[in-house]
Design a protein around this motif. Sequence first.
Motif, PDB file in Angstrom:
ATOM      1  N   SER A  28      -4.660 -16.683   5.343  1.00 35.78           N
ATOM      2  CA  SER A  28      -4.024 -15.420   5.686  1.00 35.78           C
ATOM      3  C   SER A  28      -3.550 -14.791   4.379  1.00 35.78           C
ATOM      4  O   SER A  28      -2.687 -15.342   3.700  1.00 35.78           O
ATOM      5  N   ASN A  80      -1.642 -11.784   2.413  1.00 36.94           N
ATOM      6  CA  ASN A  80      -0.560 -10.846   2.696  1.00 36.94           C
ATOM      7  C   ASN A  80      -0.228 -10.112   1.403  1.00 36.94           C
ATOM      8  O   ASN A  80       0.266 -10.731   0.460  1.00 36.94           O
ATOM      9  N   ASP A  81      -0.479  -8.801   1.361  1.00 38.54           N
ATOM     10  CA  ASP A  81      -0.282  -8.106   0.095  1.00 38.54           C
ATOM     11  C   ASP A  81       1.151  -7.688  -0.173  1.00 38.54           C
ATOM     12  O   ASP A  81       1.542  -7.528  -1.318  1.00 38.54           O
ATOM     13  N   ALA A  82       1.978  -7.550   0.847  1.00 41.41           N
ATOM     14  CA  ALA A  82       3.338  -7.043   0.656  1.00 41.41           C
ATOM     15  C   ALA A  82       4.398  -8.132   0.793  1.00 41.41           C
ATOM     16  O   ALA A  82       4.288  -9.022   1.636  1.00 41.41           O
ATOM     17  N   THR A 126       6.125  -9.488   4.489  1.00 37.27           N
ATOM     18  CA  THR A 126       5.226  -9.636   5.629  1.00 37.27           C
ATOM     19  C   THR A 126       5.686 -10.860   6.412  1.00 37.27           C
ATOM     20  O   THR A 126       5.866 -11.936   5.848  1.00 37.27           O
ATOM     21  N   THR A 127       5.906 -10.695   7.699  1.00 37.14           N
ATOM     22  CA  THR A 127       6.456 -11.768   8.531  1.00 37.14           C
ATOM     23  C   THR A 127       5.535 -11.978   9.721  1.00 37.14           C
ATOM     24  O   THR A 127       5.198 -11.028  10.422  1.00 37.14           O
ATOM     25  N   ARG A 128       5.132 -13.228   9.923  1.00 38.43           N
ATOM     26  CA  ARG A 128       4.190 -13.573  11.003  1.00 38.43           C
ATOM     27  C   ARG A 128       4.756 -14.718  11.837  1.00 38.43           C
ATOM     28  O   ARG A 128       5.335 -15.641  11.314  1.00 38.43           O
ATOM     29  N   GLN A 157       7.483 -15.748   6.123  1.00 35.76           N
ATOM     30  CA  GLN A 157       7.755 -14.446   5.540  1.00 35.76           C
ATOM     31  C   GLN A 157       7.397 -14.530   4.061  1.00 35.76           C
ATOM     32  O   GLN A 157       7.840 -15.454   3.361  1.00 35.76           O
ATOM     33  N   THR A 158       6.588 -13.580   3.577  1.00 34.59           N
ATOM     34  CA  THR A 158       6.174 -13.622   2.178  1.00 34.59           C
ATOM     35  C   THR A 158       7.320 -13.212   1.266  1.00 34.59           C
ATOM     36  O   THR A 158       8.061 -12.274   1.548  1.00 34.59           O
ATOM     37  N   ALA A 191      11.310  -5.799   7.239  1.00 34.40           N
ATOM     38  CA  ALA A 191      10.097  -6.595   7.038  1.00 34.40           C
ATOM     39  C   ALA A 191       8.910  -5.934   7.734  1.00 34.40           C
ATOM     40  O   ALA A 191       9.071  -5.050   8.576  1.00 34.40           O
ATOM     41  N   GLU A 192       7.732  -6.396   7.381  1.00 31.91           N
ATOM     42  CA  GLU A 192       6.488  -5.930   8.009  1.00 31.91           C
ATOM     43  C   GLU A 192       6.129  -6.897   9.130  1.00 31.91           C
ATOM     44  O   GLU A 192       5.816  -8.059   8.868  1.00 31.91           O
ATOM     45  N   SER A 223       4.160  -7.339  13.218  1.00 32.16           N
ATOM     46  CA  SER A 223       3.260  -6.745  14.202  1.00 32.16           C
ATOM     47  C   SER A 223       4.069  -6.381  15.447  1.00 32.16           C
ATOM     48  O   SER A 223       5.118  -6.971  15.723  1.00 32.16           O
TER      49      SER A 223
END
Length: 187
Positions: A59, A61-63, A66-68, A124-125, A169-170, A172
């Motif tokens: 996966s 993640n550019d930013a 980013t939280t998944r 989270q990045t 955060a980013e 979805s």
Amino acid sequence: MPLEYGKPLRAHETPIPGVLLIDLPVHGDNRGWFKENWQHEKMTAIGLPDFGPVQNNISFNDAVGTTRGIHAEPWDKFISIAFGRVFGAWVDLRPGDSFGTVFTTELDPSTAIYIPRGVGNSYQTLEPNTAYTYLVNDHWSAEAQGEYTFLNLADEEAAIAWPIPLDQAELSEKDKAHPRLSELRSI
């Protein structure tokens, strides 16, 4: 944060049964670094289960932020970082005494974590251009998503202290709509 070179390969238990945090030896010089990300004989010798990985996923993640997650998939996974750094959060979503137990830590290329099926996984990045990689012991399919258990990233009972607040955060839209622990407990 500079990468720590030369740690010995070691597994550490966590508060969640079956979840193991692994120190990975990383070797570096003026050219960059190298690590054995997964080596069956060495990993099982330090206590990781022989979980039989069949697929490798990455996966990107550019930013930062980013939280998944939080997703508990129907397979075991061995997670590591190829580039960057993440704050990882795991919640035990399996029935039993450890249901709802939370473990958090930062991962970089010198650490990995083993997550058994049924434990919710999220991250989270903390750096741009982060590559999060994981081995799994079953093949992904759209149908398998029906077997996932999801938990809301902002669950009040899990109370994960995200380094970057979730409203900054980013995320979805799907992850924002997942149920709370109280809803999962009643299923």
